[in-house]
Design a protein around this motif. Structure first.
Motif, short mmCIF file in Angstrom:
data_model
loop_
_atom_site.label_atom_id
_atom_site.label_comp_id
_atom_site.label_asym_id
_atom_site.label_seq_id
_atom_site.Cartn_x
_atom_site.Cartn_y
_atom_site.Cartn_z
N VAL A 251 51.76 4.09 -48.50
CA VAL A 251 51.03 2.32 -49.56
C VAL A 251 51.28 1.11 -47.72
CG1 VAL A 251 51.75 0.46 -50.54
CG2 VAL A 251 52.79 2.38 -51.31
N ILE A 252 51.68 1.97 -47.24
CA ILE A 252 51.52 0.99 -45.54
C ILE A 252 50.44 1.51 -44.71
CG2 ILE A 252 52.07 0.69 -43.16
CD1 ILE A 252 55.36 0.62 -44.83
N PHE A 253 50.00 2.62 -45.57
CA PHE A 253 49.07 2.92 -44.70
C PHE A 253 47.50 3.07 -45.54
CE2 PHE A 253 45.38 6.79 -44.08
CZ PHE A 253 45.22 7.02 -42.98
N PHE A 254 48.00 2.85 -46.24
CA PHE A 254 46.54 2.58 -47.48
C PHE A 254 46.23 0.86 -47.05
CE2 PHE A 254 44.95 0.19 -51.37
CZ PHE A 254 44.07 1.10 -51.22
N ASN A 255 47.18 -0.09 -47.16
CA ASN A 255 46.55 -1.45 -46.26
C ASN A 255 46.83 -1.51 -45.08
OD1 ASN A 255 47.51 -2.93 -49.18
ND2 ASN A 255 49.83 -3.03 -48.71
N LEU A 256 47.04 -0.86 -44.34
CA LEU A 256 46.69 -0.54 -43.26
C LEU A 256 45.03 -0.71 -42.57
CD1 LEU A 256 47.42 -0.76 -40.03
CD2 LEU A 256 47.56 1.85 -39.72
N ILE A 257 44.77 1.08 -43.62
CA ILE A 257 43.10 1.28 -43.40
C ILE A 257 41.81 -0.31 -44.15
CG2 ILE A 257 41.55 2.59 -44.22
CD1 ILE A 257 42.92 3.44 -42.14
N LEU A 258 42.79 -1.08 -45.08
CA LEU A 258 41.89 -2.12 -45.78
C LEU A 258 42.33 -2.40 -44.87
CD1 LEU A 258 42.34 -1.12 -49.85
CD2 LEU A 258 40.66 -0.92 -48.49
N GLY A 259 43.00 -3.79 -44.23
CA GLY A 259 43.58 -4.80 -43.41
C GLY A 259 42.32 -4.59 -42.28
N LEU B 214 40.89 6.76 -36.63
CA LEU B 214 42.13 7.54 -35.18
C LEU B 214 43.50 7.54 -35.97
CD1 LEU B 214 43.09 7.83 -32.84
CD2 LEU B 214 42.69 5.28 -32.48
N ASN B 215 42.31 6.39 -37.23
CA ASN B 215 44.00 6.48 -37.93
C ASN B 215 44.74 7.60 -38.62
OD1 ASN B 215 44.96 3.39 -37.37
ND2 ASN B 215 43.47 2.99 -38.15
N PHE B 216 43.52 8.33 -39.17
CA PHE B 216 44.38 9.40 -40.45
C PHE B 216 45.16 10.36 -39.46
CE2 PHE B 216 41.23 7.41 -44.02
CZ PHE B 216 41.63 7.60 -45.00
N TRP B 217 43.96 10.79 -38.34
CA TRP B 217 44.80 11.62 -37.23
C TRP B 217 46.23 11.15 -36.40
CZ3 TRP B 217 46.57 10.99 -32.46
CH2 TRP B 217 46.58 12.66 -31.68
N GLY B 218 46.04 9.60 -36.69
CA GLY B 218 47.78 9.57 -36.98
C GLY B 218 48.74 9.54 -37.93
N SER B 219 48.31 9.61 -38.65
CA SER B 219 48.75 9.22 -39.98
C SER B 219 49.91 10.39 -40.49
CB SER B 219 48.34 8.85 -41.30
OG SER B 219 47.25 10.09 -41.59
N ARG B 220 49.52 11.47 -39.78
CA ARG B 220 49.66 12.91 -39.82
C ARG B 220 51.15 12.87 -39.15
NH1 ARG B 220 46.09 17.73 -36.90
NH2 ARG B 220 46.85 15.88 -35.06
N HIS B 221 52.18 11.53 -38.31
CA HIS B 221 53.08 11.33 -37.65
C HIS B 221 54.30 10.96 -37.84
CE1 HIS B 221 51.05 14.61 -34.62
NE2 HIS B 221 50.32 13.24 -34.64
N TYR C 76 54.54 11.68 -47.83
CA TYR C 76 53.88 12.14 -48.78
C TYR C 76 55.43 12.32 -49.98
CZ TYR C 76 49.66 10.72 -47.16
OH TYR C 76 48.52 9.69 -46.17
N GLY C 77 56.12 13.21 -49.30
CA GLY C 77 57.61 13.68 -50.64
C GLY C 77 57.09 14.91 -50.28
N ASP C 78 56.35 16.51 -49.99
CA ASP C 78 56.39 17.06 -49.88
C ASP C 78 56.06 17.80 -48.37
OD1 ASP C 78 53.53 15.87 -49.87
OD2 ASP C 78 52.54 17.09 -51.32
N ASN C 79 55.93 17.03 -47.32
CA ASN C 79 55.68 17.49 -46.80
C ASN C 79 56.80 17.52 -45.71
OD1 ASN C 79 55.35 14.61 -46.14
ND2 ASN C 79 53.40 14.79 -45.09
#
Length: 311
Positions: free
Chosen positions: A227-235, A297-304, A308-311
């Motif tokens: 959710v933080i990531f989603f709000n970050l992208i929109l923001g 860049l944000n999507f690439w960094g989000s892996r770290h 998501y509960g399954d990783n």
């Protein structure tokens, strides 16, 4: 039409191709308004602006082909463009994280089961509902003007405060405060995410003796990272496109000393005040590339850091 199956000897009905094609046609017919909107209102203007970005076009005469000259001028001959880019980056870097942090803090408080919490949720969401409106920008101008409410309050304590919106060192921060104040949309999304966190995780943490802050950092934040990531992208995307507040508060000039000259405001000035539409189109495409690169860049960094509960 039917044919005989070689293995079973039974007659099998073949699909009616005409009927399938008719159904496909009906489906495309229902989608036609969307396709027309995409072509006429989105794709067409988008491709037209790409062509115009390589031309000199004043909207009164035919475009003149310039090649890459508009893009060269942006980065080499235009100090106002660099100022607009710097102001916008400052607004994004300071405004977005502060907005998200404040929205998360309020969402945590609004996630409590207390009487009347629904009313408070609506009140806190109201600024975002009005966000971007001219009325809010005018109100902000009245608050932070030289004889505004803020300075009148400070004067009661003998503090001689500056005109916040007319001082080059402070003007951008009044807009950042306005951006932070409009936290309602992010708060509602955070609140929805908080209500999806399993209660069992908090109970397990309590059994292990975790404090309130340990539960917040060890359970709430990791489970809320999508959710933080989603709000970050929109923001980030919305902040790069901010316009109304800077236009109203600065009177459309981006002053003082270009301290509130947002990227979109300068694009507007070039395209619709000075009629340099080719130059403004080039600015628009550079902005598209900047937003796309930062989003990637944000999507690439989000892996770290996004869980998501399954990783």
């Amino acid at each position: 039409m039917s044919v005989q199956d070689a293995g079973t000897g039974l007659r099998v009905r073949k699909p009616a191709r005409r009927r399938l094609k008719a159904r496909d046609f009906e489906g495309y017919l229902f989608l036609l308004p969307w396709f027309l909107g995409l072509i006429v209102l989105t794709a067409g203007p988008l491709l037209s602006s790409l062509y115009l970005s390589f031309t000199r076009f004043d909207m009164l005469s035919m475009p003149q082909w310039l090649g890459l000259q508009n893009y060269i001028d942006l980065f080499t001959y235009d100090p106002s463009y660099r100022a607009a880019l710097s102001v916008t980056l400052t607004y994004v870097v300071l405004g977005v994280p502060t907005n998200l942090a404040f929205a998360l803090l309020v969402a945590v408080m609004m996630n409590q089961k207390v009487h009347g919490v629904g009313l408070f949720r609506g009140i806190y969401y109201l600024p975002s509902l009005l966000g971007g409106s001219v009325a809010i920008a005018v109100m902000w101008r009245q608050l932070f003007g030289g004889d505004g409410v803020i300075n009148s309050f400070l004067a009661a304590f003998g503090i001689d405060a500056p005109n916040w919106i007319s001082h080059p060192s402070y003007a951008i921060y009044t807009l950042i405060i306005l951006h932070v104040w409009q936290f309602g949309s992010s708060m509602v999304i955070f609140l929805a995410g908080l209500q999806q966190i399993p209660r069992e995780l908090y109970e397990a943490a309590e059994i292990d003796g975790a404090s309130t802050m340990q539960k917040f950092w060890g359970v709430t934040i990791p489970m809320l990272t999508p959710v933080i990531f989603f709000n970050l992208i929109l923001g980030v995307i919305n902040s790069f496109q901010a316009f109304t507040s800077a236009y109203i508060i600065s009177g459309g000039s981006g002053g003082p000393s270009d301290s509130t000259l947002f990227y979109t405001l300068y694009l507007y000035q070039e395209g619709f005040t000075r009629f340099h539409m080719g130059y403004a189109s080039a600015m628009g495409w550079v902005l598209l590339v900047i937003i796309g690169a930062i989003t990637a860049l944000n999507f690439w960094g989000s892996r770290h850091w996004v869980f998501y509960g399954d990783n």
